[in-house]
Design an enzyme around this catalytic site. Structure first.
Site, PDB file in Angstrom:
ATOM      1  N   ARG A 287      -5.371   6.325   2.501  1.00 24.52           N
ATOM      2  CA  ARG A 287      -6.705   6.290   3.102  1.00 24.52           C
ATOM      3  C   ARG A 287      -7.461   4.995   2.811  1.00 24.52           C
ATOM      4  NH1 ARG A 287      -4.370   9.750   5.321  1.00 24.52           N
ATOM      5  NH2 ARG A 287      -5.151  11.793   5.987  1.00 24.52           N
ATOM      6  N   LEU A 288      -6.748   3.961   2.409  1.00 30.44           N
ATOM      7  CA  LEU A 288      -7.370   2.650   2.189  1.00 30.44           C
ATOM      8  C   LEU A 288      -7.219   1.838   3.472  1.00 30.44           C
ATOM      9  CD1 LEU A 288      -6.148   1.919  -1.462  1.00 30.44           C
ATOM     10  CD2 LEU A 288      -8.307   2.938  -0.698  1.00 30.44           C
TER      11      LEU A 288
END
Length: 212
Positions: free
Chosen positions: A190-191
């Site tokens: 989720r970066l």
């Protein structure tokens, strides 16, 4: 009800960094759109259009991009439709492209204006005959009794105009003139990569990285 809270996907196809992105956001958009087309993703030209009514309620729908250049993004529709009425009262909108298979999203915001009559005429006359008749037959966004109303309207206008239906006065193009772009590339854990382009007071584009 179906439990959807645990549906997850790891995004690992690509990356988006400042050194590899274009300084001009329209060039970056052109690159990504052409990659979506080349990848044969379903309907790469489909975009969500968000508008706001006079009572400040937002609404969205899917429309198809039909052109773009340094002036902006173009689509065509019925000026009397819900979105047309909302744009008449508040000429600002947002667009979003979501190319799921490429794990990419593009968001574009800006002011909207109608394209010239010549542009609308040229595009209208390039459409298939049934689509040109359909522009007359459908009182878009209005309540109708049933599908039979559309069929009857199409038959009536088909008989009236034969092979040369003119462009309806209530139908034509809009152009969104971008003031902001955001390019989103899904990344692992989720970066995600988010690059935003916004215009400064002189009209130059500033590129910024946003936290995901």
């Amino acid at each position: 009800m179906t439990d959807i809270a645990h549906i997850r996907k790891s995004y690992e196809r690509a990356e988006l960094n400042e050194s590899a992105s274009a300084a001009d956001p329209m060039q970056q958009f052109d690159q990504w759109l052409n990659e979506a087309i080349a990848s044969e993703v379903p309907e790469p030209n489909a975009m969500t259009l968000a508008t706001v009514s006079s009572d400040l309620r937002p609404s969205t729908r899917i429309v198809l991009i039909k052109g773009y250049d340094e002036r902006g993004i173009v689509w065509f529709t019925n000026y009397s439709s819900r979105k047309g009425q909302q744009l008449a009262g508040n000429p600002f909108a947002a667009l979003q492209f979501h190319w799921v298979e490429l794990e990419r999203v593009v968001r574009i915001e800006g002011r909207v204006e109608k394209v010239s009559d010549t542009e609308s005429d040229d595009y209208f006359n390039s459409r298939p005959l049934d689509s040109r008749i359909g522009a007359w037959a459908s009182p878009q966004s209005q309540v109708i009794e049933g599908r039979g109303t559309l069929v009857a309207n199409a038959a009536r206008y088909g008989a009236q105009f034969l092979l040369q239906p003119p462009r309806p006065p209530h139908w034509g193009g809009y152009r969104l003139m971008p003031e902001l772009f955001e390019f989103w590339q899904g990344r692992k854990s989720r970066l995600h990569d988010r690059l935003r382009y916004r215009q400064d007071a002189q009209g130059s584009w500033l590129r910024e990285r946003l936290a995901p």
